[in-house]
Design an enzyme around this catalytic site. Structure first.
Site, short mmCIF file in Angstrom:
data_model
loop_
_atom_site.label_atom_id
_atom_site.label_comp_id
_atom_site.label_asym_id
_atom_site.label_seq_id
_atom_site.Cartn_x
_atom_site.Cartn_y
_atom_site.Cartn_z
N GLY A 43 -23.02 13.40 10.16
CA GLY A 43 -22.23 14.63 10.08
C GLY A 43 -22.53 15.63 11.17
O GLY A 43 -21.80 16.60 11.33
N CYS A 58 6.88 3.32 -3.67
CA CYS A 58 7.43 3.20 -2.33
C CYS A 58 8.83 2.59 -2.43
O CYS A 58 9.02 1.58 -3.11
CB CYS A 58 6.51 2.32 -1.49
SG CYS A 58 7.26 1.77 0.05
N CYS A 63 8.56 -1.17 -0.60
CA CYS A 63 7.79 -2.30 -1.15
C CYS A 63 7.48 -2.13 -2.63
O CYS A 63 7.01 -3.06 -3.27
CB CYS A 63 6.50 -2.49 -0.36
SG CYS A 63 5.27 -1.22 -0.67
N CYS A 85 5.63 4.14 1.84
CA CYS A 85 4.21 4.07 2.24
C CYS A 85 4.04 4.67 3.62
O CYS A 85 4.82 4.37 4.53
CB CYS A 85 3.73 2.63 2.32
SG CYS A 85 3.74 1.73 0.78
N CYS A 99 2.44 -1.54 3.75
CA CYS A 99 3.79 -1.68 3.19
C CYS A 99 4.32 -3.08 3.49
O CYS A 99 4.85 -3.76 2.61
CB CYS A 99 4.70 -0.61 3.79
SG CYS A 99 6.21 -0.31 2.87
ZN LIG Z 1 5.57 0.48 0.84
#
Ligand SMILES: [Zn+2]
Length: 304
Positions: free
Chosen positions: A39, A255, A258, A283, A289
């Site tokens: 970090g 989505c 898909c 997506c 996707c």
């Molecule tokens: Zn998708």
């Protein structure tokens, strides 16, 4: 970049990966330091690259310092492999690193350079994720002096950042930061995890893959090493919340392409042909996707 352009590599004697070996070595030393102090924003001598700062030069220098002929590189921008920034960076690596494979499949990549997203497919120990960072310091919103910010980071003093989050809750009933959510690494340094959505922040926690963050303009490299705690800054009574993709009825949106209900979705507004707008969700990770689509397609559709 002109797709037909070829670097005059023989005449110019460009080294593999564009940067000269000394530059790459310096970046690698900074990466080692960044991994050793999770970090911590390690300063490095950011080189001029043949593209504007702000187009991923920080991430690119990290990638070019690490890439070797056996690597397979995936470059994504906002989750997509085919957006302009990703295509240009991929072409640049193909030009300057002869023999390196590029891929769009998350599982096949050994090195993934990304802007604004972490791939949906969980990463493995064999992979390195490089994130492009515009603003590395989360304290910049509360303290303009870098010298003072360094002291605050060293002392782990994030009181003013927490106050800022608290003011958000007072004003809006919740923390309104959507991207670049301040995240505490290994219990000490708080980082700006680059403009990934909140949805992706939990993926940094105990990540199997090494995550490197490179800021070219600000000349900083920092890291989330594998199996390291990454905790978004929160209050005990206000838990961290990721983006909510539920519709008015409380159903998780899927989505439109898909049908996945477990991915980060982009809202797409289309004209419905009657003067109105129609919203659909898709997506954001185009490779995920495609893979979901291929997995659910029936054999006859696959043959078509
Ligand atoms: Zn998708």
């Amino acid at each position: 970049m002109n797709p037909g352009y070829e670097l005059p590599q023989d005449e110019a004697a460009y080294s593999f990966g564009f940067l000269d070996e000394y530059a790459k070595r310096e970046v690698r030393r900074c990466i080692l330091k960044a991994i050793s102090i999770p970090g911590y924003q390690t300063p490095y001598a950011s080189r001029e690259m043949p593209m504007g700062r702000g187009f991923g030069t920080g991430g690119l220098q990290v990638t070019l310092s690490l890439i070797g002929p056996d690597d397979s590189l995936k470059v994504i921008d906002q989750g997509a492999d085919d957006s302009v920034n990703a295509v240009n960076l991929r072409q640049f690596v193909e030009l300057t690193c002869p023999g390196v494979d590029t891929t769009e499949r998350t599982q096949e990549a050994t090195l993934i350079q990304s802007r604004h997203r972490i791939p949906e497919t969980p990463l493995t120990e064999a992979q390195v994720l490089v994130l492009q960072v515009p603003y590395p310091d989360p304290l910049v919103v509360v303290e303009p002096s870098e010298a003072r910010r360094k002291v605050m980071h060293g002392e782990g003093d994030y009181a003013r950042l927490l106050t800022k989050l608290y003011e958000d809750i007072v004003q809006f009933d919740e923390i309104t930061i959507s991207h670049r959510y301040p995240t505490r690494i290994n219990g000490h340094y708080v980082i700006d995890p680059s403009p990934i959505p909140r949805y992706d922040v939990p993926q940094l926690h105990q990540s199997k893959a090494l995550v490197l963050l490179g800021a070219g303009r600000e000349k900083k490299i920092y890291a989330v090493p594998p199996y390291t705690n990454a905790e978004p800054l929160v209050f005990e009574d206000v838990p961290f919340r990721v983006e909510d993709f539920r519709d008015a009825d409380g159903q998780r949106r899927a989505c439109a392409r898909c049908g996945a209900t477990n991915s980060f979705l982009d809202e797409i507004i289309q004209n419905d042909g009657h003067g109105g707008d129609q919203k659909t969700w898709q997506c954001s990770d185009s490779d995920y996707c495609d893979q979901q689509l291929a997995a659910h397609a029936s054999p006859t559709e696959m043959r078509a």
